[in-house]
Design an enzyme around this catalytic site. Structure first.
Site, PDB file in Angstrom:
ATOM      1  N   ARG A 184      20.967 -52.710  -2.515  1.00 33.85           N
ATOM      2  CA  ARG A 184      21.615 -51.839  -1.522  1.00 33.85           C
ATOM      3  C   ARG A 184      23.092 -52.141  -1.253  1.00 33.85           C
ATOM      4  NH1 ARG A 184      17.883 -55.015   1.213  1.00 33.85           N
ATOM      5  NH2 ARG A 184      18.766 -56.556   2.642  1.00 33.85           N
ATOM      6  N   GLU A 220      24.005 -59.145   1.488  1.00 37.78           N
ATOM      7  CA  GLU A 220      24.104 -57.727   1.834  1.00 37.78           C
ATOM      8  C   GLU A 220      25.584 -57.314   1.886  1.00 37.78           C
ATOM      9  OE1 GLU A 220      20.333 -57.160   4.768  1.00 37.78           O
ATOM     10  OE2 GLU A 220      22.136 -57.819   5.777  1.00 37.78           O
ATOM     11  N   SER A 251      23.457 -48.614   4.390  1.00 38.45           N
ATOM     12  CA  SER A 251      24.910 -48.809   4.321  1.00 38.45           C
ATOM     13  C   SER A 251      25.534 -48.360   3.004  1.00 38.45           C
ATOM     14  CB  SER A 251      25.241 -50.280   4.563  1.00 38.45           C
ATOM     15  OG  SER A 251      25.084 -50.530   5.929  1.00 38.45           O
ATOM     16  N   GLN A 288      25.881 -47.380  10.686  1.00 35.31           N
ATOM     17  CA  GLN A 288      24.427 -47.342  10.695  1.00 35.31           C
ATOM     18  C   GLN A 288      23.990 -46.988  12.111  1.00 35.31           C
ATOM     19  OE1 GLN A 288      21.816 -48.381   8.008  1.00 35.31           O
ATOM     20  NE2 GLN A 288      23.514 -47.074   7.427  1.00 35.31           N
ATOM     21  N   ASN A 311      24.411 -50.467  13.889  1.00 32.64           N
ATOM     22  CA  ASN A 311      24.736 -51.713  13.198  1.00 32.64           C
ATOM     23  C   ASN A 311      25.916 -51.497  12.263  1.00 32.64           C
ATOM     24  OD1 ASN A 311      22.007 -50.660  12.079  1.00 32.64           O
ATOM     25  ND2 ASN A 311      22.593 -51.981  10.407  1.00 32.64           N
ATOM     26  N   ASP A 312      25.830 -51.835  10.997  1.00 37.48           N
ATOM     27  CA  ASP A 312      26.999 -51.960  10.113  1.00 37.48           C
ATOM     28  C   ASP A 312      28.009 -50.808  10.154  1.00 37.48           C
ATOM     29  OD1 ASP A 312      24.915 -53.560   9.304  1.00 37.48           O
ATOM     30  OD2 ASP A 312      24.888 -52.867   7.248  1.00 37.48           O
ATOM     31  N   TRP A 368      21.677 -60.040  13.662  1.00 37.57           N
ATOM     32  CA  TRP A 368      20.302 -59.536  13.548  1.00 37.57           C
ATOM     33  C   TRP A 368      19.288 -60.384  14.323  1.00 37.57           C
ATOM     34  CZ3 TRP A 368      18.984 -54.866  12.686  1.00 37.57           C
ATOM     35  CH2 TRP A 368      19.739 -54.053  11.831  1.00 37.57           C
TER      36      TRP A 368
END
Ligand code: FRU
Length: 604
Positions: free
Chosen positions: A185, A236, A119, A78, A60-61, A321
């Site tokens: 986060r 996020e 992340s 990620q 992901n990220d 997502w």
């Protein structure tokens, strides 16, 4: 020749393992190499050929994006190397000189049984403010979220070798929420004058915290940015970056990713142009602006190390997502998600909508199969151009259409439509623009079979209103790469990313204009790309995986001239089944393999 190259390969492998500090974390995952890149095939049907995607597993990220002082771009991400869904989050790592041609590196930061590396970002501590680097001016520090069952805190790790291996700081965490929070986060750190500035998300409180530090270890709260624009259900991956304004000095941009709860479902990214004085960010206005009007562009990050007076470089995760853990590449090809195309960004004050972040693909450089287009028509008028491209092995295509002489909005009329389709199954992805009315541009993945037909969140159409420029022009550019299409309107005033997973390969392009006003001129050209993965990915990563610490030097007589020849997929299958056997096979065929992989230059 054979042995000279073999020794060279071993030497390269050894210097990159033994002389470097080892990461303080070791992987608990069985079968995941801790000192070599994970091999990947990169020739599968849906595998993008000029985009980054992970060798295997789930991505992901983008994380820790930075450009080092040799001009190498580092992309971390990620990464769950042990499954096709998120969960066991590590930081994968790849490097590139042009952001299209990637070399996989070994995993940079490892999850443990009870903690994951979420992340974060990377900075280069040129002046040794952290004290980690008494003997160097290129020390790399990663700042990331450590996620555990109960809490999310911000940790740091440092690297002596330019970002390939890391040592976790013994004094972690460097920042925790009081009281403890499980929703705190994604730190992004930048340099502002003589201080470090961190933006970090209190995800469910819709607060971006701004902190400052002189040494990356002690962080002082400076201000909060809260409840701006869209909320969704969580904020996020904030980014704070300075970039030029078209025709003017630089300004600041705060980027916030939202998931879940985007207006069109799942994940989306919003941004705020504004002012920053080192502690407080003030947006120009309260408007919510989004980076992409599709559904597959999330958690984007700017590369650290580019001065704010220059266009910035942005890369995003090309998924959502709502369905990223279900897309069919997982079952059939063993990988999930790619990154977006790398974009160059700056701010502009544009027609009607005012402040806008302009994103255009970074120059394609040497990617074209030929500078000569596959097809072109510089006076298309109200007509069609079509091209079938079975010979473009990568199936990666770029097209550009420039239209000029469009009368004032009120009188403009007509349409432009384009289609990429499969000669085999007649599936297609398409898009188009209405020159009249609201000047809407649309994209569709409706006519693609399979996943899109069954997944309720894989929304199949997107659109945006894109007012015609006051000088009567409209420009459309698109990049298609097997399972991803990105479009850029008016040199990136609006852009969209759309993934799709057709049953048949898309191998035909058609663009049609109809009903355009008299005097409007249309110019179209289509180019093919070479794959940036074809010649190097499997071979190079497999080779280094085999050679690192394990390459025994075979005496000349053990080079079996009649050994079975292994290519592409076979190397990997072999490696998976029986690493030792595969290693012998690779060594036996090394001479030919090196030819195939054009590795000579790499090893020289
Ligand atoms: C965004 C995100 C981040 C988190 C990471 C975990 O996609 O949810 O907030 O750090 O993914 O993989």
């Amino acid at each position: 020749m054979f042995f000279a190259l073999l020794f060279a390969a071993v030497a390269v492998a050894q210097s990159s393992s033994s002389s470097m500090p080892t990461s303080s974390s070791t992987s608990f995952d069985s079968g995941v190499p801790t000192n070599a890149p994970i091999p990947g095939l990169y020739n599968e049907t849906w595998r993008p050929q000029i985009h980054y995607s992970p060798p295997k597993g789930f991505m992901n990220d983008p994380n820790g994006c930075f450009v080092d002082n040799n001009g190498t771009y580092h992309l971390y991400y990620q990464y769950n190397p042990t499954a096709l869904v998120a969960g066991n989050q590590h930081w994968g790592h790849a490097t590139s000189r042009d952001l299209y041609t990637w070399e996989n590196q070994q995993i940079a930061l490892y999850a443990t049984e009870d903690s994951q590396i979420f992340s974060g970002s990377i900075v280069v501590d040129v002046n040794n403010t952290s004290g980690f680097f008494p003997n160097q001016n290129n020390g790399v520090v990663a700042i990331y979220t450590l996620n555990t069952k109960d809490e999310q805190v911000q940790d740091i790790a440092y690297s002596y070798d330019g970002g390939y291996t890391f040592i976790e700081y013994a004094g972690n965490p460097v920042l925790a929420s009081t009281p403890a929070s499980s929703q705190f986060r994604d730190p992004k750190v930048i340099r502002y004058g003589e201080t470090w500035v961190m933006v970090v998300s209190y995800a469910q409180e819709f607060v971006i915290g701004f902190f400052t530090s002189t040494d990356l270890k002690t962080w002082t709260p400076a201000s909060n940015f809260t409840h701006g624009g869209l909320l969704g259900l969580q904020w996020e991956c904030p980014n704070l970056v300075q970039m030029p304004v078209q025709g003017g000095g630089p300004m600041w941009v705060l980027v916030i990713s939202i998931n879940p709860g985007a207006p069109q479902g799942g994940s989306i990214t919003q941004y705020f142009p504004g002012y920053f004085n080192g502690t407080v960010f003030t947006a120009v206005d309260g408007a919510a602006r989004i980076t992409d009007f599709g559904k597959d562009n999330y958690a984007g990050q700017f590369f650290y190390g580019i001065p704010g007076t220059e266009d910035q470089v942005f890369i995003a995760w090309a998924s959502n997502w709502q369905y990223c853990e279900e897309v069919p590449t997982g079952e059939t090809e063993g990988w999930r998600s790619s990154m977006s195309i790398p974009c160059s960004t700056l701010l502009a004050n544009v027609t009607r909508s005012g402040w806008d972040m302009i994103s255009t693909p970074l120059p394609f450089g040497q990617l074209y199969v030929s500078q000569q287009p596959l097809a072109q028509n510089y006076s298309l008028g109200n007509s069609s151009i079509s091209v079938s491209y079975p010979d473009v092995v990568s199936r990666a295509i770029y097209f550009q259409c420039e239209i000029s002489g469009i009368p004032n909005n009120t009188y403009s009329q007509g349409t432009l439509n384009f289609t990429f389709s499969s000669s085999q199954t007649h599936e297609n992805v398409s898009g188009g623009f209405f020159f009249g009315g609201d000047n809407s541009f649309w994209l569709s993945r409706q006519n693609v079979q399979g996943f899109g037909e069954t997944n309720p969140f894989f929304t199949d159409k997107f659109s945006v209103a894109n007012p015609i420029n006051s000088n009567g022009t409209f420009v459309l550019e698109g990049v298609i790469d097997r399972s991803i299409l990105e479009v850029f309107l008016d040199h990136g005033r609006n852009s969209a990313t759309m993934t799709f997973f057709p049953q048949g390969e898309l191998d035909m392009f058609e663009l049609t204009t109809d009903g355009l006003n008299e005097g409007v001129s249309v110019s179209v050209a289509v180019w093919g790309f070479n794959s940036t993965w074809a010649s190097q990915a499997t071979c190079r990563t497999s080779l280094s995986a085999h050679f690192l610490g394990t390459a025994q030097i075979l005496p000349p007589q053990s080079k079996h001239s009649n050994s079975e020849k292994l290519h592409g997929e076979d190397y990997n299958q072999h490696f998976d089944r029986n690493p030792f056997e595969a290693r012998i096979a690779i060594i036996c065929d090394l001479e030919e393999l090196l030819q195939d992989c054009r590795l000579q230059t790499h090893l020289a």
